[in-house]
Design an enzyme around this catalytic site. Structure first.
Site, short mmCIF file in Angstrom:
data_model
loop_
_atom_site.label_atom_id
_atom_site.label_comp_id
_atom_site.label_asym_id
_atom_site.label_seq_id
_atom_site.Cartn_x
_atom_site.Cartn_y
_atom_site.Cartn_z
N GLU A 245 0.83 -1.21 0.00
CA GLU A 245 0.00 0.00 0.00
C GLU A 245 0.87 1.26 0.00
OE1 GLU A 245 -3.40 0.20 -0.27
OE2 GLU A 245 -3.13 -1.93 -0.72
N TRP B 195 2.03 1.70 -3.48
CA TRP B 195 0.98 2.33 -4.29
C TRP B 195 1.06 3.85 -4.17
CZ3 TRP B 195 -2.25 1.22 -8.07
CH2 TRP B 195 -2.68 -0.09 -8.28
N TRP C 271 -20.84 11.82 -19.80
CA TRP C 271 -21.40 11.69 -18.45
C TRP C 271 -22.76 12.38 -18.37
CZ3 TRP C 271 -18.63 8.21 -16.09
CH2 TRP C 271 -17.25 8.11 -16.34
N ASN D 94 -10.72 2.83 3.25
CA ASN D 94 -10.26 2.66 1.87
C ASN D 94 -11.22 1.81 1.04
OD1 ASN D 94 -8.15 3.04 -0.19
ND2 ASN D 94 -7.99 0.81 -0.06
N TRP E 152 -16.16 11.36 -12.94
CA TRP E 152 -15.31 11.07 -11.78
C TRP E 152 -14.67 12.31 -11.19
CZ3 TRP E 152 -10.16 12.42 -12.27
CH2 TRP E 152 -9.65 12.57 -13.57
N TRP F 98 -9.48 7.76 -7.92
CA TRP F 98 -10.69 8.05 -8.69
C TRP F 98 -10.56 7.55 -10.12
CZ3 TRP F 98 -15.56 9.29 -7.63
CH2 TRP F 98 -15.83 9.66 -6.31
#
Length: 478
Positions: A281, A284, A312, A350, A368, A391
């Site tokens: 993590e 990341w 959208w 998370n 988004w 996102w």
């Protein structure tokens, strides 16, 4: 390099230990000053009650106290750093300004402007790596390219760390602390929140630990349960995460110390699978920082440009759907409880960040970027690289994102990760009388049992079909 005096500019590194810029300044200067700028260009657009400002304010007080114990002190200004840093450097007569790298596009532009202003005045500007283990182009593919998929990046990251563990070595402050400039008799006290134009938030009542001591305490509490992290991390009603993301964001703990500790655990055969998963993590986090540095266009645009062709939902109906999502009034309990957690505390688990993001994008058909901006305003631990990466992962437009056809079902996510409804009941007390089975889909029970809870604003199965149609424009590129 030998300097008479220098200025250390703290930004995302609110600590007085294992601090690269402070260490380097102390090593190379006879006298060192420290400053933190309350950036007026950032603070001026925030609401007058903001937990992040509260956190920074408390953390800065701790940094000042620590520096005073070492013989120095912290200068603070409430200004635009573009003018404040060169001006303060001139007032103090320093030879150079030291700081640690920031990888966000606006921060890079700011630092370049400050450097030019300082050089025009005959002063130097030095910046160092501090908030990550590997940065920019330090982890590349075998062909010298920039990674866009996480797993090979992680493997290369781990291989590089194994080859050179000295990157985790601490940068000590105490041996050179005598070079810190002592506080003058005329030193002004740290500004109050009111003087900065803010009111106290609910940070204290939420008992969110602040500063270096808060980070150390949370890390110490997490280590005994890190072995369970792999399984516990997905359940919002369980104390599974480290809760350190806010401290990583503002640098109240040293990432070198953290990684060094985890690697030591793993080498001793301790920490179980959880330690390796948690380290991943952290990788990341560095992956997304690297992506932002090399691809700054992701601020506002899709990492995969083809995804910008998606149409959208727009207009009044889209605004109403978005408002319901923001307020936690979608009719899907896990989504609504997660949004209530965010709105009330500034924190979101998370797993729930993925669930709520996927719901906004693929159930409601909302861009988004709307959700990204809402999280940016409300998350205590908001970090541009990680927020944008998260996102875009949910929208399938990012690097190594989930496939467009993988659409979280908010009901099954609820049944799987909050089976007893403990988390839902905490944030949606109006549903507390429902059974563990009913609470995941309350529209299936009589209205009298849920008088203050809305009907679903969309039906998931129908929304899923619309999403697959919406994404058809990019189907061949995924």
């Amino acid at each position: 390099m030998k300097l008479k005096s220098s200025l250390v500019w703290l930004r995302r590194d609110l600590r007085a230990f294992d601090h690269v810029a402070l260490h380097q300044a102390l090593q190379h200067s006879e006298r060192v000053y420290c400053v933190f700028i309350y950036d007026s260009t950032i603070l001026s657009v925030l609401p007058r009650i903001d937990r992040r400002v509260d956190f920074i304010h408390a953390s800065i007080a701790e940094v000042d106290a620590e520096l005073r114990q070492l013989g120095g002190y912290l200068i603070t200004r409430h200004a635009d750093p573009l003018q404040a840093i060169p001006q303060l450097a001139a007032e103090l007569g320093v030879d150079a300004v030291f700081c640690n790298h920031d990888y966000e596009p606006q921060a890079i532009a700011r630092d370049e402007a400050v450097q030019l202003a300082l050089q025009a005045d005959g002063r130097q500007f030095y910046s160092y790596k501090d908030q990550v283990i590997f940065e920019k182009s330090e982890v590349l593919s075998q062909t010298g390219g920039v990674f866009s998929v996480f797993t090979p990046y992680k493997n290369a990251w781990l291989k590089k760390l194994a080859a050179d563990p000295t990157v985790l070595a601490p940068y000590h402050i105490e041996p050179h602390a005598a070079r810190l400039a002592p506080p003058p008799a005329t030193a002004t006290p740290l500004p109050t929140l009111a003087e900065l134009g803010f009111e106290p938030s609910n940070l204290a009542s939420l008992q969110i630990p602040t500063g270096m001591s808060g980070a150390a305490s949370l890390f110490e509490q997490f280590l005994p349960r890190i072995a369970q992290y792999k399984d516990a991390r997905d359940f919002p009603a369980v104390k599974g995460p480290s809760y350190l993301s806010l401290h990583f964001r503002f640098g109240t703990l040293s990432v070198r110390h953290v990684v060094r500790t985890i690697v030591d655990l793993m080498e001793r055969g301790a920490g179980g699978e959880g330690a390796a998963i948690w380290l991943a993590e952290l990788i990341w986090r560095e992956f997304y920082a690297m992506i932002l540095y090399h691809h700054p266009y992701v601020v506002g645009g899709s990492f995969k440009p083809a995804y910008d062709a998606i149409e959208w939902e727009q207009g009044a109906q889209a605004e109403e759907l978005f408002a319901a999502w923001c307020a936690g009034r979608t009719g899907y309990p896990l989504v609504d409880a997660a949004m209530a957690q965010l709105n009330q505390t500034g924190y979101m688990h998370n797993r729930l960040r993925m669930v709520t993001a996927c719901f906004l994008i693929k159930d409601l058909g909302i861009d988004w970027r709307w959700g990204e901006a809402y999280f940016a305003l409300h998350l205590n631990d908001f970090d541009l690289a990680s927020n944008n990466g998260g996102w875009q992962w949910a929208s399938s437009s990012g690097c190594d994102a989930q496939p467009y056809f993988r659409i979280f079902n908010p009901i099954t996510q609820s049944e799987k990760f909050d089976a007893s409804g403990k988390f839902i009941r905490r944030y949606l007390p109006q549903l507390k009388s429902l059974s563990d089975k009913e609470i995941h889909a309350p529209w299936l029970v009589p209205r009298m049992l849920r008088p203050d809870y809305p009907e679903p604003i969309v039906m998931h199965d129908e929304a899923r079909k619309r999403t697959l149609e919406r994404y058809a424009v990019v189907k061949k590129t995924d």
